[in-house]
Write an enzyme that holds these catalytic residues in place. Structure first.
Site, PDB file in Angstrom:
ATOM      1  N   ASP A 123      -9.884   1.205   8.329  1.00  0.00           N
ATOM      2  CA  ASP A 123      -8.854   1.327   7.321  1.00  0.00           C
ATOM      3  C   ASP A 123      -8.428   0.406   6.366  1.00  0.00           C
ATOM      4  O   ASP A 123      -8.435  -0.892   6.852  1.00  0.00           O
ATOM      5  CB  ASP A 123      -7.496   1.402   8.596  1.00  0.00           C
ATOM      6  N   ASP A 146      -4.402   4.409   0.361  1.00  0.00           N
ATOM      7  CA  ASP A 146      -4.640   4.116   1.961  1.00  0.00           C
ATOM      8  C   ASP A 146      -5.413   4.996   2.589  1.00  0.00           C
ATOM      9  O   ASP A 146      -5.082   6.189   2.320  1.00  0.00           O
ATOM     10  CB  ASP A 146      -3.299   4.169   2.675  1.00  0.00           C
ATOM     11  N   HIS A 182       2.964   7.868   5.382  1.00  0.00           N
ATOM     12  CA  HIS A 182       4.096   7.246   4.933  1.00  0.00           C
ATOM     13  C   HIS A 182       4.114   7.499   3.438  1.00  0.00           C
ATOM     14  O   HIS A 182       2.793   7.613   2.856  1.00  0.00           O
ATOM     15  CB  HIS A 182       4.144   5.722   5.104  1.00  0.00           C
ATOM     16  N   HIS A 212       4.633   0.974   2.935  1.00  0.00           N
ATOM     17  CA  HIS A 212       5.470   1.939   3.701  1.00  0.00           C
ATOM     18  C   HIS A 212       6.800   2.298   3.028  1.00  0.00           C
ATOM     19  O   HIS A 212       7.685   1.250   2.956  1.00  0.00           O
ATOM     20  CB  HIS A 212       5.630   1.430   5.045  1.00  0.00           C
ATOM     21  N   GLU A 232      -2.080  10.457   8.085  1.00  0.00           N
ATOM     22  CA  GLU A 232      -2.914   9.770   9.061  1.00  0.00           C
ATOM     23  C   GLU A 232      -2.884  10.238  10.453  1.00  0.00           C
ATOM     24  O   GLU A 232      -2.262   9.403  11.260  1.00  0.00           O
ATOM     25  CB  GLU A 232      -2.902   8.454   8.804  1.00  0.00           C
ATOM     26  N   GLU A 261      -7.609   9.264   7.567  1.00  0.00           N
ATOM     27  CA  GLU A 261      -6.564   9.048   6.659  1.00  0.00           C
ATOM     28  C   GLU A 261      -7.005   9.238   5.110  1.00  0.00           C
ATOM     29  O   GLU A 261      -7.964   8.814   4.848  1.00  0.00           O
ATOM     30  CB  GLU A 261      -6.014   7.849   6.837  1.00  0.00           C
TER      31      GLU A 261
HETATM   32 MN    MN Z   1      -1.357   4.496   6.197  1.00  0.00          MN
HETATM   33 MN    MN Z   2      -4.582   3.158   6.386  1.00  0.00          MN
END
Ligand code: MN
Ligand code: MN
Length: 295
Positions: free
Chosen positions: A84, A95, A155, A163, A187, A281
Site C-alpha cells: 500500500d 492511494d 475514505h 483521510h 479499499e 485499493e
Molecule cells: Mn486508503
Molecule cells: Mn492505501
C-alpha cells in the site's frame, strides 16, 4: 478540468507505473525495507512525491506495517503481503494497494478483495450512498466465503489530507451521498478471521498534528524536516534517519514530539483473531453516471 484533477491524473500516472515495478520486485526473498525504499525512490525519480510511507503489511497485519529503521524481515513464499503506497502531486494524493501471496495458498482470499473492489466501483456514481458501496463490498466478500473488515474503511481524499472526512465502509453503513468530482480511495479488506482489526504494539508511522515548536535539538531538526517535506502528510520513523543520523536520535525526537502532542501515531492494525487479510485499493473521481478509476 480543474488543476486539482490534473494533479490527481499526474499522480495516478506515477502510481500506476510504480505499482507495475513493485509487482515485479515484491517477491519471496526481498527485504521489506529494500522494497519500501525502492517504491518510495521510484515515486521520486518519476517526478512525483510520496503521499505516505510505503507499507508492506504481512498476513494478519491489515495495514500500517511499514519497515522499521533496522528491519530485517524478508518476504516469504507463504506471506500474504498488502503493498500500500501513496503518490502525491501538489498534495493531490493517489492511494492504492494490491495483495500478493506467492504460494497461492490464499488465492481465494486475494480474489475476494479484488472482486469486492470491482463490484464497489461498478455501483459508484453521483447519487449513490456510501452504504450502497459498503453493501457491494460486503456482499462480494461474504459470497466468497470470507468476512469484510468492518472497522477499516476507504475514505475521501483532499489536497494534503489522506483521510478527508467521509468513510467508504466495507459494510453497509453510512448516509453520505456521493457527489460529482468527489475523490475517494476505495479499499475492501477481506479476512478469514473475525472481521475486525485492533491496534498492535508496533508503531512506525507518524504525522504532524500540532504546529508548536520544540526545544530539544533532535526534535527541532525533525520538525524542520517534517515542515519542509511532509507538512501534515504521514511519514515513517525511518525517514528521519538521514536527517538525525542515528537511531537513538530518531527515537528520542519521536518520543519527545509524541509526548508533547506535536505528532500523532498510527499503530500497526492487526486482525483480532489473527486471521489472514487481503486488500485491494484504488482511487476514483465520482462522475455523473460512473466513476473515473485513476489507477
Ligand atoms: Mn486508503
Ligand atoms: Mn492505501
Amino acid at each position: 478540468m480543474s488543476d486539482e484533477h490534473l494533479h490527481y491524473l499526474e499522480a495516478a500516472r506515477v502510481a500506476a507505473s510504480v505499482r507495475e515495478i513493485a509487482e515485479d520486485f515484491v517477491k519471496p526473498g526481498v527485504k521489506l525495507l529494500d522494497a519500501a525504499e525502492k517504491i518510495e525512490s521510484e515515486i521520486q525519480s518519476q517526478g512525483a512525491f510520496m503521499g505516505f510511507q510505503a507499507c508492506l503489511s504481512l498476513n494478519e497485519a491489515a495495514a500500517h506495517d511499514t519497515p522499521a529503521m533496522n528491519d530485517g524481515r524478508v518476504l516469504k513464499d507463504s506471506d500474504v503481503v498488502k503493498v500500500d503506497f501513496g503518490v502525491h502531486v501538489e498534495g493531490c494524493i493517489i492511494d492504492q494497494a494490491f495483495t500478493f501471496n506467492a504460494s497461492n495458498e490464499h488465492e481465494k482470499l486475494v480474489s475476494a478483495s479484488k472482486q469486492a473492489l470491482d463490484d464497489a466501483l461498478s455501483v459508484m456514481r453521483a447519487g449513490k450512498t456510501v452504504k450502497d458501496v459498503g453493501q457491494a463490498i460486503s456482499d462480494a466478500i461474504t459470497k466468497a466465503g470470507f468476512r469484510p473488515i468492518e472497522n477499516l474503511c476507504g475514505h475521501s481524499l483532499a489536497p494534503w489530507v489522506v483521510h478527508a472526512g467521509v468513510s467508504v465502509p466495507n459494510v453497509p453503513v453510512g448516509d453520505y451521498v456521493l457527489k460529482e468530482d468527489d475523490v475517494f480511495a476505495v479499499e475492501p479488506f477481506a479476512t478469514n478471521g473475525a472481521g475486525r482489526v485492533e491496534d498492535g504494539s508496533v508503531t512506525e508511522i507518524y504525522a504532524l498534528v500540532d504546529d508548536r515548536g520544540a526545544r530539544l535539538p533532535q526534535s527541532r531538526n525533525a520538525l524542520q524536516w517534517i515542515h519542509e517535506q511532509r507538512q501534515t502528510l504521514p511519514f515513517a520513523k525511518r525517514h528521519l534517519l538521514p536527517v538525525l543520523r542515528s537511531e537513538a536520535s530518531v527515537n528520542l525526537a519521536v518520543r519527545d514530539l509524541l509526548r508533547q502532542g506535536i505528532l500523532r501515531e498510527y499503530p500497526i492494525l492487526n486482525e483480532v483473531n489473527a486471521g489472514m487479510v487481503s486488500q485491494a485499493e484504488t482511487t476514483v473521481i465520482v462522475e455523473k453516471d460512473s466513476v473515473r478509476v485513476l489507477v
